[in-house]
Every structure is written in structure tokens, then in C-alpha cells.
Design a protein around this motif. Structure first.
Motif, PDB file in Angstrom:
ATOM      1  N   ILE A 161       8.993  57.055  28.184  1.00 14.24           N
ATOM      2  CA  ILE A 161       9.572  55.994  27.481  1.00 14.24           C
ATOM      3  C   ILE A 161      10.872  55.279  28.548  1.00 14.24           C
ATOM      4  N   GLU A 162      10.638  54.202  28.409  1.00 10.01           N
ATOM      5  CA  GLU A 162      11.614  53.414  28.934  1.00 10.01           C
ATOM      6  C   GLU A 162      13.014  53.641  28.161  1.00 10.01           C
ATOM      7  N   LEU A 163      14.079  54.183  28.634  1.00 13.10           N
ATOM      8  CA  LEU A 163      15.092  54.442  27.821  1.00 13.10           C
ATOM      9  C   LEU A 163      15.926  53.022  27.958  1.00 13.10           C
ATOM     10  N   GLY A 164      16.299  52.572  26.733  1.00 11.97           N
ATOM     11  CA  GLY A 164      16.987  51.347  26.590  1.00 11.97           C
ATOM     12  C   GLY A 164      18.195  51.213  25.454  1.00 11.97           C
ATOM     13  N   TRP A 165      18.781  50.031  25.419  1.00  5.03           N
ATOM     14  CA  TRP A 165      19.752  50.197  24.350  1.00  5.03           C
ATOM     15  C   TRP A 165      18.892  49.442  22.940  1.00  5.03           C
ATOM     16  N   TRP A 166      19.425  50.164  21.945  1.00  6.88           N
ATOM     17  CA  TRP A 166      18.537  49.677  20.703  1.00  6.88           C
ATOM     18  C   TRP A 166      18.938  48.349  20.239  1.00  6.88           C
ATOM     19  N   ASP A 167      18.772  47.530  20.667  1.00  5.18           N
ATOM     20  CA  ASP A 167      19.357  46.103  20.614  1.00  5.18           C
ATOM     21  C   ASP A 167      18.898  45.495  19.183  1.00  5.18           C
ATOM     22  N   ALA A 168      19.415  44.969  18.449  1.00  2.49           N
ATOM     23  CA  ALA A 168      19.225  44.380  17.230  1.00  2.49           C
ATOM     24  C   ALA A 168      18.836  43.003  17.217  1.00  2.49           C
ATOM     25  N   HIS A 169      19.333  42.208  18.405  1.00  4.50           N
ATOM     26  CA  HIS A 169      19.038  40.889  18.718  1.00  4.50           C
ATOM     27  C   HIS A 169      17.687  40.532  18.804  1.00  4.50           C
ATOM     28  N   ILE A 170      17.259  39.371  18.163  1.00  5.06           N
ATOM     29  CA  ILE A 170      15.892  38.691  18.392  1.00  5.06           C
ATOM     30  C   ILE A 170      16.327  37.222  19.274  1.00  5.06           C
ATOM     31  N   ASN A 171      15.393  37.240  20.200  1.00  2.01           N
ATOM     32  CA  ASN A 171      15.924  35.645  21.012  1.00  2.01           C
ATOM     33  C   ASN A 171      15.260  34.845  19.931  1.00  2.01           C
ATOM     34  N   GLU A 172      16.071  33.764  19.685  1.00  2.00           N
ATOM     35  CA  GLU A 172      15.914  32.727  18.827  1.00  2.00           C
ATOM     36  C   GLU A 172      14.476  32.303  18.729  1.00  2.00           C
ATOM     37  N   LYS A 173      13.787  31.959  19.775  1.00  2.00           N
ATOM     38  CA  LYS A 173      12.628  31.396  19.823  1.00  2.00           C
ATOM     39  C   LYS A 173      11.384  32.216  19.191  1.00  2.00           C
ATOM     40  N   ASN A 174      11.947  33.611  19.087  1.00  2.00           N
ATOM     41  CA  ASN A 174      10.900  34.567  18.735  1.00  2.00           C
ATOM     42  C   ASN A 174      11.219  34.889  17.131  1.00  2.00           C
ATOM     43  N   HIS A 175      12.228  34.282  16.521  1.00  4.86           N
ATOM     44  CA  HIS A 175      12.337  34.382  15.097  1.00  4.86           C
ATOM     45  C   HIS A 175      11.292  34.223  14.274  1.00  4.86           C
ATOM     46  N   TYR A 176      10.642  34.842  13.364  1.00 10.75           N
ATOM     47  CA  TYR A 176       9.680  34.736  12.568  1.00 10.75           C
ATOM     48  C   TYR A 176       8.527  34.457  13.256  1.00 10.75           C
ATOM     49  N   THR A 177       8.291  34.925  14.357  1.00 10.57           N
ATOM     50  CA  THR A 177       7.095  34.780  15.033  1.00 10.57           C
ATOM     51  C   THR A 177       6.057  36.020  14.561  1.00 10.57           C
ATOM     52  N   LEU A 178       4.792  36.079  14.573  1.00  9.13           N
ATOM     53  CA  LEU A 178       3.937  37.100  13.970  1.00  9.13           C
ATOM     54  C   LEU A 178       4.351  38.459  14.671  1.00  9.13           C
ATOM     55  N   ARG A 179       4.582  38.301  16.178  1.00 11.27           N
ATOM     56  CA  ARG A 179       4.815  39.565  16.814  1.00 11.27           C
ATOM     57  C   ARG A 179       5.968  40.270  16.476  1.00 11.27           C
ATOM     58  N   THR A 180       7.166  39.364  15.983  1.00  7.97           N
ATOM     59  CA  THR A 180       8.208  39.991  15.777  1.00  7.97           C
ATOM     60  C   THR A 180       8.187  40.417  14.230  1.00  7.97           C
ATOM     61  N   ILE A 181       7.453  39.894  13.296  1.00  5.07           N
ATOM     62  CA  ILE A 181       7.390  40.177  11.992  1.00  5.07           C
ATOM     63  C   ILE A 181       6.723  41.635  11.856  1.00  5.07           C
ATOM     64  N   VAL A 182       5.669  41.634  12.682  1.00 10.31           N
ATOM     65  CA  VAL A 182       4.729  42.754  12.488  1.00 10.31           C
ATOM     66  C   VAL A 182       5.442  44.334  12.347  1.00 10.31           C
ATOM     67  N   TRP A 183       6.414  44.239  13.514  1.00 12.04           N
ATOM     68  CA  TRP A 183       7.078  45.625  13.834  1.00 12.04           C
ATOM     69  C   TRP A 183       7.994  46.034  12.774  1.00 12.04           C
TER      70      TRP A 183
END
Lengths: 415, 471
Positions: free
Chosen positions: A172-194
Motif C-alpha cells: 500500500i502506498e503510504l500517504g497522508w490521510w487527507d480529507a480535502h477533495i478537489n473542488e471539481k470532484n465534489h459530488y461526483t459519483l466516484r467521490t460519493i461511492v467511497w
């Protein structure tokens, strides 16, 4: 005071009981009707009529809202039963997952992460190198572009839920558990489903412990809760009921004949020789235009990696999510192996976490001092991703480190 | 803050709860006014000054009109109010258009005056509230309305949030009397209003927003599409616009209804109209009646010679088109309707003798709605087009089915129109029935929740603001 409270509770209970037993459609609040018929008439007359009316209204509204919520959940369940809604929205990701579903038991090593893994780890190279080093494995690259740890974790859970029987190691790629979502991805299906319950809870934890301002935290909490409800309401998924099965053809524009990403076990290299378009081309051109700055970039990564990490920075890292991720992988009978692939920024906090033992096994490849060749312009597609050659070199290095780790394990067990 | 956004639901729940909990009419009105300003300020707080200016001017003019002597003084105050309102509207909405048009015109004759446009943000719903406010002073001037003495009531009339940004344009004579009495919750048709809100919501998010995807695709680059796809996109836009605007109006009426106020019904199944004249009594009713009462009739209306009547009709429609915005396309939209209405009126005059004949009635029963929709769709094409070349290409495809483009949309989308038409027909047939009120609460509540669960999945996940906000 207690007596007052008790009598109030009794009044409410009487009202609710009466309404439930009485005629729903013609409720009245005048102490008549069903109260009289249940022998409560004399008591209700003592109740202030206005108060009883207000209580009646509140009870009624409360009950009706409750019924509407029940209706919503029933409707939601009915809708869910109508279709087989996939976790993965992108048709290309879906194809990869479909392939994995069929071949899952063939693999004992899986790679998860973002484009750094997707573009940087070649399973065919990894398998070949491991075979040479005496550890034959079959690996598959399950990484997807643009996946930050929370989304990657949810997709990993979804893939692991397919129960690949022979899985031994999950990289697994170790990364920062970032809570930000790129604005253009807000309420896209891909963002909603997870945004399932587990991942939403985890991302909320990331927000709470983060060092953002209170306002920013509130905004992020609202955003993720909104996504959670959007998922619960199946937002935007209605038309999937009428969709045909995703076609198995239509390979990606970057796949040359006979070299599809499936044949490469999920790995998708970036190479200037391929037909590039859109942001890939733009990023590559930008890299070429600033190629003379590469030495400075490398220097910056080195400096960042050496930087002292404060206790607050460590405290702001969602270690609970990391522990949970480890537990999930282990529950499926595999061992988590963390990787920091080559990228265009240093990872001091992640390295410190590794040193302090928060991360069970960590291979940091993003180290220009130890592995300068990975940051060589000849091996890069853009400042943040290796090209095909760079990916092969990075994968070989990872295989060598992993083999050494396995060898150390076996020597330890022999001792 | 859009009616379809979760933020609005939270906002409305708060207002709704507080409103009905407050004991006095005055405190409720204060709450509604504060809420309305929050609602409007959510777009841009600077616009609040504009709405306050418009409100103050018309309130003051109303009072001054009641104290002025007939004729001269009264007219002066009215003119001042009109200048203030039309000045605000003209500056924010039409200034750049006129500057650019003048610059273009003078450039054509080889003169460059160096006129520059300004970067002006168009305040949301400016055409709605200025028209609403203006109608008050005109009615007071005409003696049809007694000027109101409560600034609170007048401010609420102008800024009432359910209809503030996209109508319906409310008349002072119908709204102000409602503010005098404390509204009673028992007289609110809660179930009917909740149902109406849901209907409006479905029209907007399930119908309009989904069709928008297809419409945007074709209108962005029409030249690559074949005639069938152009037709499909135009039919889709016809439904999108209706769903969007009438959906908003339904939600506005329902929201106001839940607070105990009655607003004008803005759409009455316009696509079933037999002719253009009837169409304008069913489409955007609050605007068409406004134009009729404050523009067409003062110009002479149906009085005078035939030519004068036709001129009045045409000019009214051109100005009605321009109400939508400063652009040649809006003017053309109005002109098409103007010409259509002129033709219709001429036709009515010429067929006086045969109108009652059975064969005439049968032919026009079928032909009327078809021709009306054909003309309306042509006007929408102009209304929506992003370029003159695009509009001309689409007009060719629309009228003669002639195109050079080869790209084709999935024509199965046409199938969606069948259930939409059936539902539209059913609601036309059963419009006005009070069956929702008769459904018992214990059945209505879970059914409502169940319906919502089936509606939400059909919301496209991309964001779409309401079309009529720009007007």
C-alpha cells in the motif's frame, strides 16, 4: 419539579397513545374523542388546552417525520434491490476490477495506491525480479489514478472483499490521510461511492485531528457528511438500472496493440512515445519545459525528507486509520507492506512514522540520496511520475528490497 | 442557495419551525424578512443594498403619491420611481449590451468611439424584484392600491424569499393583504404543498438537469450533429426549460404555501396550448400578465386600429424578450413571438366566419398545438443558441432536416418523452383536484419518504443552477 415533569410526560404519553389508537386522519386536540372513550376525559380537561394542542402537534409531526424516514429507508432498500451497483464508477477501473474478479486467486501480491503506484509499479517486472531472487510471486496492480488514502482504502476493502484466496502481501502506498477533495470532484459519483459508514467515520477522524482551522474543519465535515448522505440516497445512480453491462472492448487510448493494461497486470506506464492527450500531455510538456529545475526539485525533496518533524505533525496523522487498514488486511490473511514511491515532494512525517514503528514494514523509494537514479530526468515522465523505464527501475528496486526483507524474515525464523 | 440544495432545506426547516413557533404576526414577518435577506445575501451580500434601495424608493414614492395632488405631482413621483427601478435594471442588465452594440454599430461606419464595457456582476433575480416593486407604485398611481404604511410589510413583499430570485412576479394587491393577518397553520395544505414541492423538485432535478447534459452537448457544437440529434436536443431543451422554470415556480409556490402565503400559479400546462395567444396565458403567467397590464394596455392594448393593435402586440413581445436579458437572441425570441401573435390575431380576424364550423375546429384542434410548439421551439433555439452560426445551422436542421454533421446521439432518448408526455397529460387532466389533501397522514408520510428514495437516485451528480436566475 419532578412531579411537574412526570405529569408532563404522562400528558405526552396520553396524547401519543390516544393519537396512535384513535383516528389518524381526524386528530383533534380538544380533549374529546378518544380520550373520553378511554376514560381519560377527566384528566385531560385539567391540561391547559393550548399546551395540549402544541404537544399534540409536536407528537403528530414527530410521528409523521418518523414514518417518512421509515418510508425513505424502505424505498432505499427497494431501490438497492433493483440493481447491482458497482463500487467503481470509471469504466476503465471497472474493467480492471472485472478482470481481477476472474483472476483473483492467481495473485498472491497486490499493489494499492494512487497514480504513483499505478504508473510506477510494474507487476510483470516485479514477478520476474522476485523469481530471479528466489521468491516467485504473481502480482497485480490495483492502484487507480487520483486516489488519496481514504478512497484508496475504501477501494482496497472493496477489492479484498472479493476474497482473493492466495493473497499473501498487500503493498500500500503510504500517504497522508487527507480529507480535502478537489473542488471539481465534489459530488461526483466516484467521490460519493467511497463514503460508506466506515470510511466516512475515518475521514471525520482525520478532520478532527488535523491542524486546519475550526471553520475549515466544519466545512470539511459538512462536505463529507453530505457525500455520505448522497451515497445513502443512491444519488445519481438511477440510470445505472437501465445501463447495459459495461463493454469489454474500447481499450484506453494509450494502450498499444497487444499491450493492454490488463496484460500488464493493471500497470499503466506513462511514456512520451505513447499517444498522449489532455492533462497527460500538458504535464509532460510542462516537465520538459522546466527540466533544468530538476536538480532543485531533488534538492528540495532531500531537504524535506531531512526536516525535523514536530509532535503536532505526528499527532495530526490519522494513525487510527492506519491501524484499521493493517487490521483489515490481516483479517484477509495477508501482510500489509507500505511503500513511499518516487514523487515530487518529501515525506518527513511518513518517514518518521516508519522509524517510530507505527508502520509495520516500510520501503521508502522516495529518497534521492539513496536512489538518485529514480529522480533522473531520463527515468521521469513528469516531475511526479516515472516513465516506463523509471517504473521498471523502481519496481526492480522494490523487488530487491522486498526479497531482502523476506530473506531477513527467514533468517530470523531460522535463528 | 438553491431550492434543490441541502443548505436550503436546512435554512427552510429553521425558518419554518421558528415561523410557526412565533406568537405574533409582526415577529413572524420580521423573521421572514431577515430570512429573505439572508437567502438573497447568500449569493452576494452587496446585492442587498440594491434590493434595499429599490424597496426604499418605491415605499417612499407610494407614500408621496398618496399625499400629492392629482396630475403633475403624482406623475413626477411615478416617473422618479420608474427612473430609479429601470435605472438599476438598465445599469446592471443592459449597460454593457448597449455600450457594446453602440461600439459595434459605430465601428461599422468606420468610427471608433473607444467605448468600453464594465465588469458588472448581474444581481440574481433583478428583473423579478424590480418589476414587482414597480408594479406597486404604478398601481398606487392608478389608484388601484392604497399605499402601504408599513415598511416591514413592503420590504417583505419585495424580498419574500420563495419568489425573490425567479418569480412568480407577485402583485402587491394579492400579496400585501395576506401580510395583514396572522397566518394559521390549520389552514395550510401541508400535504398538498409538500407534494407540489416534490413535483417541482422532480421537474428540476430529474427532468431538466438530466436533459441539460444532452442539450449542452449539442448546443456547444451543433455543426457536428445530424438533423435527428438536433431535433432531439431541441425537444430536450423544450422540456428542460419547462422543467427548470416551472419546477422552480412549483417549489416557490409550495414553500410560500407552507408558510401560509399564496402565490400566483406561473405555469398551466403551456405545451397543450392551441395557439400562441393561449400559450402566453399559460406560460410564465406572472410575466405575461405583467406585460399585459403595465405595457400592452397602457400602449393602447386592443383599442385603436388593427395596425395599432398589432404594433402593440409586437412591441410588447420584443420588450418581453428583452426582459430576459440584454442580447440579440432575446430580442429575436421576443420578435418571433411577436410575429407569431400578430399572425394569430390576423388569422382570427380572417376566419371569423368559419371558426364555428366542425371541420375547422377538428383541423385546428390537431394542428394548433403542433404549430404552436413548432414556433415555440424555433424561438427557443434562438433563445438558447451560443452563436449566430450555431443558431442558423440548427434552424436549417430544424426546418429542412438539412445538416452536414454526422455525429448522432442515442435516439433511444426519444423514448423518455413518452412517459413524460403521459405524466404531463395526466397532471393536466387531474390538475386542481384536491386528492392529495384526502390522503391520510399515516399513509402520506411513508409514501412521501418512499418516493424521495426513488427520486434522489435520478439526480445527476453534476451541479446545475436554475436557468431563470440569470433573468
Amino acid at each position: 419539579m419532578t412531579r411537574g415533569c412526570t405529569s408532563r410526560i404522562i400528558r405526552v404519553a396520553e396524547l401519543v397513545g390516544c393519537k396512535l389508537l384513535g383516528n389518524w386522519t381526524t386528530w383533534n386536540y380538544h380533549g374529546t374523542g378518544c380520550f373520553r372513550s378511554y376514560g381519560l376525559h377527566s384528566r385531560i380537561l385539567q391540561v391547559n388546552q393550548g399546551e395540549s394542542r402544541a404537544l399534540g402537534h409536536t407528537c403528530r409531526i414527530g410521528l409523521l417525520i418518523g414514518l417518512a424516514v421509515v418510508g425513505f429507508f424502505l424505498g432505499s432498500a427497494a431501490f438497492e434491490s433493483l440493481g447491482n451497483f458497482s463500487f467503481f464508477q470509471d469504466p476503465r477501473i471497472q474493467r480492471k476490477v472485472d478482470h481481477f474478479k476472474v483472476q483473483k486467486d492467481a495473485y498472491d501480491v497486490l499493489f494499492f495506491g494512487s497514480s504513483h503506484v499505478l504508473r510506477g509499479i510494474a507487476p510483470n517486472v516485479f514477478d520476474r525480479e522476485m523469481g530471479k531472487l528466489g521468491y516467485p510471486v504473481e502480482s497485480f496492480n490495483c492502484a487507480f489514478w487520483g486516489m488519496l488514502p481514504h478512497e484508496a482504502n475504501a477501494s482496497m476493502r472493496s477489492i479484498l472483499s472479493l476474497r482473493p484466496r492466495n493473497l499473501k502481501f498487500a503493498f500500500i502506498e503510504l500517504g497522508w490521510w487527507d480529507a480535502h477533495i478537489n473542488e471539481k470532484n465534489h459530488y461526483t459519483l466516484r467521490t460519493i461511492v467511497w463514503h460508506d459508514f466506515e470510511e466516512t467515520l475515518s475521514v471525520l477522524n482525520s478532520i478532527v485531528i488535523s491542524r486546519e482551522s475550526l471553520l475549515e474543519k466544519l466545512e470539511l465535515v459538512g462536505l463529507h457528511i453530505g457525500h455520505f448522505f448522497a451515497r445513502a440516497a443512491h444519488l445519481g445512480r438511477g440510470f445505472e438500472l437501465f445501463k447495459r453491462e459495461p463493454s469489454s472492448g474500447g481499450d484506453h487510448e494509450m494502450d498499444g496493440p497487444g499491450s493492454t493494461f490488463l496484460a500488464r497486470e493493471g500497470f499503466e506506464p506513462l511514456d512520451a512515445s505513447m499517444e498522449l492527450e489532455g492533462h497527460f500531455a500538458a504535464r509532460h510538456i510542462e516537465f520538459l519545459q522546466t527540466i533544468e529545475s530538476q536538480a532543485k526539485r531533488v534538492e528540495r525533496i532531500e531537504t524535506e525528507n531531512r526536516r525535523k518533524v514536530t509532535a503536532e505533525e505526528i499527532g495530526a496523522y490519522n494513525r487510527r486509520a492506519l491501524r484499521r487498514q493493517k487490521a483489515i488486511i490481516e483479517a484477509y490473511g495477508a501482510q500489509p507492506i507500505y511503500v513511499i514511491p518516487m514523487r515530487n515532494s518529501g515525506s518527513p512525517v511518513l518517514l518518521r512514522l516508519g522509524k517510530e514503528g507505527f508502520v509495520p514494514v516500510l520501503f521508502s523509494l522516495n529518497d534521492p540520496v539513496k536512489y538518485p537514479h529514480l529522480h533522473d530526468v531520463a527515468n521521469l515522465f513528469d516531475a511526479d511520475h516515472p516513465n516506463a523505464t523509471g517504473a521498471a527501475r523502481q519496481t526492480t528496486l522494490l523487488a530487491q528490497l522486498f526479497a531482502a526483507y523476506l530473506s531477513s524474515l527467514s533468517s530470523k525464523s531460522e535463528e | 442557495m438553491l431550492f434543490t440544495e441541502p443548505l436550503f432545506f436546512a435554512f427552510f426547516l429553521l425558518i419554518f419551525g421558528l415561523y410557526w413557533a412565533l406568537p405574533t404576526n409582526r415577529s413572524r414577518k420580521v423573521l421572514l424578512l431577515a430570512g429573505s435577506y439572508v437567502f438573497y445575501g447568500a449569493w452576494d451580500w452587496r446585492f442587498l443594498f440594491l434590493i434595499l434601495a429599490s424597496t426604499s424608493v418605491d415605499f417612499l414614492v407610494g407614500l408621496l403619491l398618496s399625499h400629492s395632488k392629482p396630475k403633475g405631482g403624482r406623475r413626477l413621483w411615478l416617473v422618479m420611481s420608474l427612473i430609479a427601478n429601470l435605472g438599476i435594471l438598465g445599469f446592471f442588465k443592459y449597460f454593457n449590451f448597449f455600450v457594446a452594440s453602440t461600439q459595434d454599430l459605430l465601428s461599422l461606419v468606420g468610427f471608433d468611439p473607444g467605448l468600453r464595457t464594465l465588469s458588472i456582476i448581474l444581481p440574481v433575480g433583478i428583473s423579478f424584484f424590480t418589476f414587482q416593486s414597480m408594479s406597486y407604485t404604478i398601481d398606487v398611481y392608478r389608484g388601484k392600491l392604497i399605499p402601504i404604511r408599513s415598511f416591514l410589510d413592503f420590504s417583505l413583499f419585495v424580498a419574500f424569499f420563495p419568489q425573490l430570485v425567479a418569480g412568480p412576479i407577485v402583485r402587491a394587491s394579492s400579496f400585501l393583504p395576506q401580510l395583514r393577518q396572522k397566518r394559521s397553520f390549520s389552514s395550510v395544505r401541508v400535504k398538498a404543498m409538500l407534494f407540489l414541492f416534490l413535483v417541482g423538485y422532480v421537474k428540476k432535478v430529474c427532468l431538466a438537469d438530466n436533459f441539460a447534459v444532452l442539450v449542452d452537448q449539442v448546443f456547444r457544437d451543433p455543426a457536428i450533429y445530424d438533423a435527428k440529434s438536433v431535433w432531439l436536443s431541441m425537444l430536450s431543451y423544450t422540456l428542460q426549460l419547462y422543467g427548470d422554470f416551472s419546477g422552480y415556480s412549483d417549489m416557490a409556490v409550495a414553500t410560500a404555501g407552507l408558510l401560509g402565503y399564496e402565490l400566483t400559479i406561473n405555469f398551466k400546462h403551456p405545451y397543450f396550448s392551441g395557439n400562441l395567444s393561449e400559450f402566453w396565458t399559460r406560460w410564465h403567467v406572472s410575466l405575461s400578465t405583467w406585460l399585459r397590464d403595465y405595457l400592452y394596455i397602457p400602449m393602447g392594448g386592443s383599442r385603436g386600429t388593427r395596425v395599432q393593435v398589432l404594433r402593440n402586440l409586437f412591441v410588447t413581445m420584443i420588450l418581453g424578450g428583452l426582459w430576459h436579458g440584454a442580447g440579440l437572441n432575446f430580442m429575436l425570441y421576443g420578435a418571433i413571438h411577436g410575429v407569431g401573435l400578430v399572425i394569430h390575431r390576423t388569422h382570427v380576424g380572417l376566419t371569423q366566419g368559419i371558426r364555428n364550423k366542425r371541420s375547422y375546429r377538428i383541423v385546428f384542434f390537431i394542428l394548433g398545438p403542433v404549430v404552436t410548439m413548432y414556433v415555440f421551439m424555433a424561438s427557443l433555439l434562438v433563445f438558447r443558441s451560443e452563436s449566430v452560426e450555431g443558431a442558423l445551422y440548427m434552424l436549417r436542421a430544424y426546418a429542412f432536416l438539412g445538416t452536414d454533421g454526422e455525429a448522432s446521439l442515442d435516439l433511444r432518448v426519444f423514448l423518455i418523452f413518452i412517459p413524460v408526455l403521459i405524466i404531463h397529460g395526466l397532471t393536466y387532466r387531474f390538475a386542481g383536484s384536491r386528492w392529495v389533501d384526502r390522503v391520510p397522514g399515516w399513509l402520506f408520510a411513508p409514501a412521501y419518504g418512499f418516493l424521495i428514495a426513488f427520486i434522489l437516485p435520478f439526480i445527476p451528480v453534476s451541479y446545475k443552477p436554475f436557468i431563470y436566475f440569470q433573468f
